[in-house]
Motif scaffolding. Structure first.
Motif, PDB file in Angstrom:
ATOM      1  N   ILE A 124      -3.008  68.088  67.039  1.00  0.00           N
ATOM      2  CA  ILE A 124      -3.190  67.215  68.191  1.00  0.00           C
ATOM      3  C   ILE A 124      -1.859  67.038  68.900  1.00  0.00           C
ATOM      4  CG2 ILE A 124      -3.873  64.900  68.950  1.00  0.00           C
ATOM      5  CD1 ILE A 124      -5.687  64.740  66.552  1.00  0.00           C
ATOM      6  N   ALA A 125      -1.858  67.168  70.235  1.00  0.00           N
ATOM      7  CA  ALA A 125      -0.647  66.969  71.029  1.00  0.00           C
ATOM      8  C   ALA A 125      -0.416  65.475  71.210  1.00  0.00           C
ATOM      9  CB  ALA A 125      -0.788  67.642  72.393  1.00  0.00           C
ATOM     10  N   GLU A 126       0.762  65.022  70.820  1.00  0.00           N
ATOM     11  CA  GLU A 126       1.080  63.602  70.945  1.00  0.00           C
ATOM     12  C   GLU A 126       2.579  63.450  71.152  1.00  0.00           C
ATOM     13  OE1 GLU A 126       1.278  62.827  66.130  1.00  0.00           O
ATOM     14  OE2 GLU A 126      -0.025  61.630  67.384  1.00  0.00           O
ATOM     15  N   PRO A 139       4.863  66.029  74.664  1.00  0.00           N
ATOM     16  CA  PRO A 139       3.828  66.302  73.661  1.00  0.00           C
ATOM     17  C   PRO A 139       4.266  67.355  72.656  1.00  0.00           C
ATOM     18  CG  PRO A 139       2.902  66.267  75.878  1.00  0.00           C
ATOM     19  CD  PRO A 139       4.393  66.256  76.031  1.00  0.00           C
ATOM     20  N   LEU A 188       2.656  69.337  69.021  1.00  0.00           N
ATOM     21  CA  LEU A 188       1.487  69.519  68.169  1.00  0.00           C
ATOM     22  C   LEU A 188       1.808  69.092  66.736  1.00  0.00           C
ATOM     23  CD1 LEU A 188       0.065  72.926  69.404  1.00  0.00           C
ATOM     24  CD2 LEU A 188      -0.941  70.672  69.715  1.00  0.00           C
ATOM     25  N   ASN A 235      -9.105  67.194  71.411  1.00  0.00           N
ATOM     26  CA  ASN A 235      -8.875  67.888  72.672  1.00  0.00           C
ATOM     27  C   ASN A 235      -8.637  66.905  73.808  1.00  0.00           C
ATOM     28  OD1 ASN A 235      -9.211  70.284  71.355  1.00  0.00           O
ATOM     29  ND2 ASN A 235     -11.254  70.699  72.123  1.00  0.00           N
ATOM     30  N   SER A 256      -5.189  65.343  73.314  1.00  0.00           N
ATOM     31  CA  SER A 256      -4.139  66.286  73.677  1.00  0.00           C
ATOM     32  C   SER A 256      -4.028  66.432  75.190  1.00  0.00           C
ATOM     33  CB  SER A 256      -4.421  67.652  73.041  1.00  0.00           C
ATOM     34  OG  SER A 256      -4.384  67.573  71.633  1.00  0.00           O
TER      35      SER A 256
END
Length: 404
Positions: A144-146, A150, A152, A268, A271
């Motif tokens: 998950i992009a955070e 961002p 992963l 998704n 992200s």
């Protein structure tokens, strides 16, 4: 004359030999019919009892999966409890563990023979590819992009549940047929068709039809191979086999919707929001830079305006001197008066142009301020939305029929 009448004599008689023969024939026919039908009735009753027992077992298995997030291990010592090892089961075949499944007694058919149970379990060093259906591990770790910017990272961890069982079933579906795992087989001429299944239940029937010393016929008696459920009964086979295919379990447990929402939809979306809010911050930074440039340009325009006003004042101050000189020289220096007038006109025009530019610069700055305010509001809203989706993703993973 005696007129008295004699009473009529009874005319009773026994059955003739033909009638007795007919009765015997009818009774024999009925006895023969009953002799033919009674075993069928008995088999039908046994079949009904076996079907009910199999349905009960399948319902109990489904409930066990929903509660524990895995399949039970076989009972190898007959105490009704599953026999587990550190990383799965002590063995892949045995008796159905009725106590572990919450059943009141051993699962037996109408003839009193216990059912045989086999389970698929194939571990893998890669957690994401593990197909050990009898163990609970955290298989689902979506990237998950955070963060800002961002990055992963596998964030959904520590929530082993039904989703992980769905992942194990999905991994098992993609594996080639393995004879070292539970499988069913059907001999089609010279071809032996094999297929791995999640679990298998074999009911031994009423007798040892193939005289192999076991109530189970064919390959149901021992080993990891079981007869295919489509094999028809015959003179040497009266067993009944029920299997759980990987695809059937996937659909029955609703794995499609669970995986789609928890492993795809929420991550998704999160992200996408993480990247969008970073883009908004980049946009706001560009607006701030543009505003700083506009402010610097505005200060330059103010300086130009002040310069123009100063030049006009100097030219205006020189005009009376030029007029006096022109009068004293009887118009000889009238050119200086004209030059002073032109200078005043040019400076006035320059001042007007600078003032107009200053007005345009103020409008641009005001528009930039408005855009900065909008960008700040969007960033606040997207941050809140991102945090909400992130929280929901964690809740969805934790609450997906949690096995812990």
């Amino acid at each position: 004359m005696n007129t008295a009448r004699r009473a009529p004599r009874s005319r009773s008689r026994g059955l003739t030999l033909i009638e007795v023969s007919l009765v015997i024939v009818v009774l024999g026919f009925i006895a023969l019919l009953l002799a033919e039908l009674l075993p069928g009735f008995k088999r039908a009753a046994m079949h009904k009892d076996s079907i009910y027992a199999l349905q009960t077992a399948q319902t109990a298995m489904r409930g066990f999966i929903l509660i524990n997030g895995r399949l039970p291990c076989p009972d190898s010592n007959g105490d009704g409890m599953e026999d587990r090892a550190a990383d799965g089961c002590t063995q892949l075949t045995g008796v159905l563990p009725y106590r572990s499944l919450g059943l009141g007694g051993p699962l037996e058919n109408a003839a009193g023979f216990p059912f045989r149970y086999g389970v698929f379990h194939r571990s893998n060093a890669s957690v994401a590819s593990d197909a050990g259906l009898t163990r609970v591990i955290d298989r689902l770790q979506p990237k998950i992009a955070e963060g800002l910017p961002p990055a992963l990272a596998p964030r959904l961890r520590g929530n082993s549940n039904l989703l992980d069982y769905c992942a194990a079933v999905q991994a098992a579906q993609g594996l080639p047929t393995d004879a070292n795992q539970i499988h069913v087989a059907l001999a089609a001429g010279s071809v032996d068709i094999r297929e791995n299944v999640a679990y298998v239940l074999a009911e031994p029937g009423a007798a040892d039809m193939n005289v192999n010393g076991s109530a189970f016929d064919g390959s149901n008696a021992a080993g990891l191979r079981f007869e295919h459920p489509t094999r028809a009964p015959g003179r040497d086979y009266d067993d009944r086999v029920v299997v759980a295919y990987f695809t059937d379990m996937w659909e029955e447990l609703g794995c499609s919707s669970l995986v789609a929402s928890t492993v795809r939809a929420y991550p998704n979306t999160e992200s996408g929001l993480a990247m969008f809010r970073q883009s908004l911050r980049d946009y706001k930074a560009q607006l701030e830079l543009t505003r700083e440039m506009a402010e610097a340009d505005r200060l330059q325009k103010i300086a130009s305006l002040a310069k123009g006003i100063g030049s006009a004042a100097v030219a205006a101050a020189a005009l009376p001197t030029s007029l006096a000189s022109s009068i004293n020289t009887a118009g000889g220096t009238s050119g200086s008066v004209a030059a002073a007038g032109v200078a005043i006109g040019l400076n006035a025009a320059a001042t007007a142009y600078a003032a107009a530019n200053l007005v345009v610069g103020d409008e641009i700055r005001n528009k930039l301020d408005a855009r900065l305010g909008e960008a700040g509001g969007l960033i606040t809203a997207v941050d809140a939305l991102h945090d909400g989706v992130r929280t929901r993703a964690i809740e969805a993973d934790r609450d997906a029929f949690s096995a812990r």
